[in-house]
Each structure stands twice: as C-alpha cells, then as structure tokens.
Design a protein around this motif. Structure first.
Motif, PDB file in Angstrom:
ATOM      1  N   SER A  28     -35.440 -17.301 -17.172  1.00 55.72           N
ATOM      2  CA  SER A  28     -35.002 -15.924 -17.410  1.00 55.72           C
ATOM      3  C   SER A  28     -33.544 -15.710 -17.022  1.00 55.72           C
ATOM      4  O   SER A  28     -32.757 -15.215 -17.846  1.00 55.72           O
ATOM      5  N   PRO A  29     -33.110 -16.069 -15.799  1.00 56.10           N
ATOM      6  CA  PRO A  29     -31.689 -15.879 -15.479  1.00 56.10           C
ATOM      7  C   PRO A  29     -30.762 -16.749 -16.317  1.00 56.10           C
ATOM      8  O   PRO A  29     -29.653 -16.323 -16.660  1.00 56.10           O
ATOM      9  N   ALA A  57     -26.193 -15.832 -12.882  1.00 55.25           N
ATOM     10  CA  ALA A  57     -25.858 -17.133 -12.310  1.00 55.25           C
ATOM     11  C   ALA A  57     -26.275 -17.192 -10.845  1.00 55.25           C
ATOM     12  O   ALA A  57     -26.815 -18.203 -10.373  1.00 55.25           O
ATOM     13  N   LEU A  58     -26.056 -16.096 -10.113  1.00 49.31           N
ATOM     14  CA  LEU A  58     -26.479 -16.041  -8.715  1.00 49.31           C
ATOM     15  C   LEU A  58     -27.991 -16.138  -8.613  1.00 49.31           C
ATOM     16  O   LEU A  58     -28.524 -16.880  -7.769  1.00 49.31           O
ATOM     17  N   ASN A  59     -28.695 -15.407  -9.475  1.00 52.39           N
ATOM     18  CA  ASN A  59     -30.150 -15.426  -9.459  1.00 52.39           C
ATOM     19  C   ASN A  59     -30.685 -16.830  -9.727  1.00 52.39           C
ATOM     20  O   ASN A  59     -31.585 -17.321  -9.044  1.00 52.39           O
ATOM     21  N   ALA A  60     -30.107 -17.500 -10.725  1.00 56.82           N
ATOM     22  CA  ALA A  60     -30.549 -18.856 -11.061  1.00 56.82           C
ATOM     23  C   ALA A  60     -30.283 -19.819  -9.906  1.00 56.82           C
ATOM     24  O   ALA A  60     -31.127 -20.660  -9.568  1.00 56.82           O
ATOM     25  N   VAL A  62     -29.986 -19.115  -6.669  1.00 55.21           N
ATOM     26  CA  VAL A  62     -30.885 -18.810  -5.554  1.00 55.21           C
ATOM     27  C   VAL A  62     -32.286 -19.359  -5.821  1.00 55.21           C
ATOM     28  O   VAL A  62     -32.923 -19.953  -4.930  1.00 55.21           O
ATOM     29  N   ARG A  63     -32.773 -19.178  -7.039  1.00 55.52           N
ATOM     30  CA  ARG A  63     -34.115 -19.655  -7.376  1.00 55.52           C
ATOM     31  C   ARG A  63     -34.204 -21.181  -7.302  1.00 55.52           C
ATOM     32  O   ARG A  63     -35.206 -21.743  -6.843  1.00 55.52           O
ATOM     33  N   LEU A  64     -33.156 -21.866  -7.755  1.00 50.64           N
ATOM     34  CA  LEU A  64     -33.162 -23.328  -7.720  1.00 50.64           C
ATOM     35  C   LEU A  64     -33.099 -23.851  -6.288  1.00 50.64           C
ATOM     36  O   LEU A  64     -33.779 -24.823  -5.935  1.00 50.64           O
ATOM     37  N   LYS A  65     -32.288 -23.212  -5.443  1.00 52.39           N
ATOM     38  CA  LYS A  65     -32.208 -23.638  -4.046  1.00 52.39           C
ATOM     39  C   LYS A  65     -33.538 -23.403  -3.340  1.00 52.39           C
ATOM     40  O   LYS A  65     -33.975 -24.222  -2.524  1.00 52.39           O
ATOM     41  N   PHE A  66     -34.179 -22.276  -3.650  1.00 52.92           N
ATOM     42  CA  PHE A  66     -35.488 -21.998  -3.071  1.00 52.92           C
ATOM     43  C   PHE A  66     -36.496 -23.049  -3.540  1.00 52.92           C
ATOM     44  O   PHE A  66     -37.254 -23.600  -2.739  1.00 52.92           O
ATOM     45  N   LYS A  91     -34.373 -15.322   2.539  1.00 53.39           N
ATOM     46  CA  LYS A  91     -33.608 -14.075   2.543  1.00 53.39           C
ATOM     47  C   LYS A  91     -32.715 -13.960   1.306  1.00 53.39           C
ATOM     48  O   LYS A  91     -32.561 -12.871   0.745  1.00 53.39           O
ATOM     49  N   ASP A  92     -32.126 -15.072   0.868  1.00 53.92           N
ATOM     50  CA  ASP A  92     -31.312 -15.052  -0.346  1.00 53.92           C
ATOM     51  C   ASP A  92     -32.162 -14.721  -1.566  1.00 53.92           C
ATOM     52  O   ASP A  92     -31.746 -13.973  -2.454  1.00 53.92           O
ATOM     53  N   PHE A  93     -33.368 -15.268  -1.606  1.00 57.13           N
ATOM     54  CA  PHE A  93     -34.300 -14.997  -2.700  1.00 57.13           C
ATOM     55  C   PHE A  93     -34.615 -13.507  -2.777  1.00 57.13           C
ATOM     56  O   PHE A  93     -34.539 -12.884  -3.837  1.00 57.13           O
TER      57      PHE A  93
END
Length: 225
Positions: A28-29, A57-60, A62-66, A91-93
C-alpha cells in the motif's frame, strides 16, 4: 513443554505465508509512492505529490524495519536482540500509523531473538484489537530470565482478534492463510520460547500477556526399601 495442537504448518509453508504477509503490509505505501510520482509526471500539484511521496516512503520504511525484527532472521540463528531496538520499531510503527499511542515500560536488555519477535508480534495482535485506534501500554518484567510481557489495549470497538483467540485456545477450525499467519506465528514463537500466552477482557481494556511457562518438577525417585 508447551505444544499447541494447531501448530502444524511445514517450514516452507510458514515462510511463504510470512513473505506474503510482509508484501501485503508494504504494497500500500509503495503504491502510494507510485501514485505521487504519477502526479508529478502529469504536472499535478508538486507540493501535494511530494507530501504524499514523503509520507508513503516513511510508512514503507517503518513497516520494513518492523518486519525485519518481527518476522526476519535479524542475525544468526540463536542470536540475541536489544529490546531497545524493538521499542524504537514499535513506537515508529505507531507514530507512522497516527492512530495509536504507545507507552513502553521495563528494563532494557539483550534477550533471546525469539522472545523479542514474540513481543513484537504480540504488539501486532494487540494493535489489531483496537481497529479504531487507542492506546497500547507495553510492560516488560524480568526480560532476561523468567520473563513476562504484557500489553494493555484501550480504545473503541475493542475485540480480541478472532483468529488469535482460536489459535491460542487450540480450537482453530479453518486452515491458515496469509491473513491469519501473523497470529499463528505469534503462538508459534511463544511455544518455541517456552512462554504461555493469555488474554483477558476487562472493563474498557484487553490485556495480552506472554509469560515464561512453569516447568513441572520431575517426579521424585521412589525410596529404596
């Protein structure tokens, strides 16, 4: 030793379904980034397009790091992970999603990788229990030894994710797919970490816990006559 009767997926099937879950979370992001670029190509409002691209881009990211911590190897087999990394990822998520506040309490420690993964997946289960947003209070007790993790979820339209309840309670009736692999993986991680999962529904809150399972003492040897 804990053993949930629902934990029957073969390794290859588990890996494939987890990959599908990660792809679902980031598509989605990434698609929104593409939409923003198309707006720029068409000469649309530059600032609006750039805002969309930045946020997506930030959302993607954050999701990948999580996902790297929650689902990935994150180091060699048997490696340990700093709970501070999990705290930042969680917290970033939540900040990127913009609908849930998170508090985190407990000592920072370097603990077994599967316990950190369990904590992060239990967070996702708790996050799914407040679909309209709310708050999640994460507490770590004695994380290096007889650990106990608890997450208190508060918000509107509270409900325990149905598949988590079924898998956790050992009464799953339908097969696991990409939509239900995450709660399955949570229960599997608890099983492999020697921790017991529980949930309780109270007034305006749901409490999810993972606690080191008690080890039954061996039967005493009969005394010699």
């Amino acid at each position: 030793m804990i053993k949930n009767p629902n934990l029957t997926l073969a390794g290859a099937d588990l890996a494939a379904l987890l990959c599908s879950r990660v792809c679902h979370d980031v598509i989605s992001p990434v698609g929104a980034i593409n939409n923003g670029l198309e707006l720029l190509d068409e000469g649309g409002a530059d600032e609006d397009a750039m805002d969309l691209i930045r946020a997506s881009a930030l959302n993607a990211s954050v999701r990948l790091k999580f996902a790297r911590l929650a689902f990935g190897a994150s180091g060699s087999v048997g490696a340990s992970i700093d709970t501070g990394e999990a705290e930042k990822a969680v917290k970033d998520f939540a900040e990127a999603e913009k609908k849930t506040t998170v508090t985190w309490n407990g000592p920072r420690a370097i603990i077994a990788k599967n316990r950190v993964k369990l904590l992060m997946n239990l967070f996702l289960v708790a996050y799914g229990s407040i679909p309209r947003g709310g708050s999640l209070d994460v507490v770590l007790e004695n994380p290096e030894y007889d650990a106990k993790f608890s997450i208190v979820a508060k918000g509107r339209m509270l409900r325990v994710p149905p598949k988590f309840a079924e898998i956790c309670d050992g009464i799953l009736e339908e097969s696991i797919d990409a939509h239900t692999i995450q709660p399955y993986y949570t229960v599997l991680l608890a099983d492999e970490s020697g921790m017991e999962l529980k949930y309780s529904i109270g007034e305006g809150e749901i409490v999810f816990t993972a606690q080191t399972a008690a080890v039954d003492a061996p039967d005493a040897e009969p005394s010699a006559e």
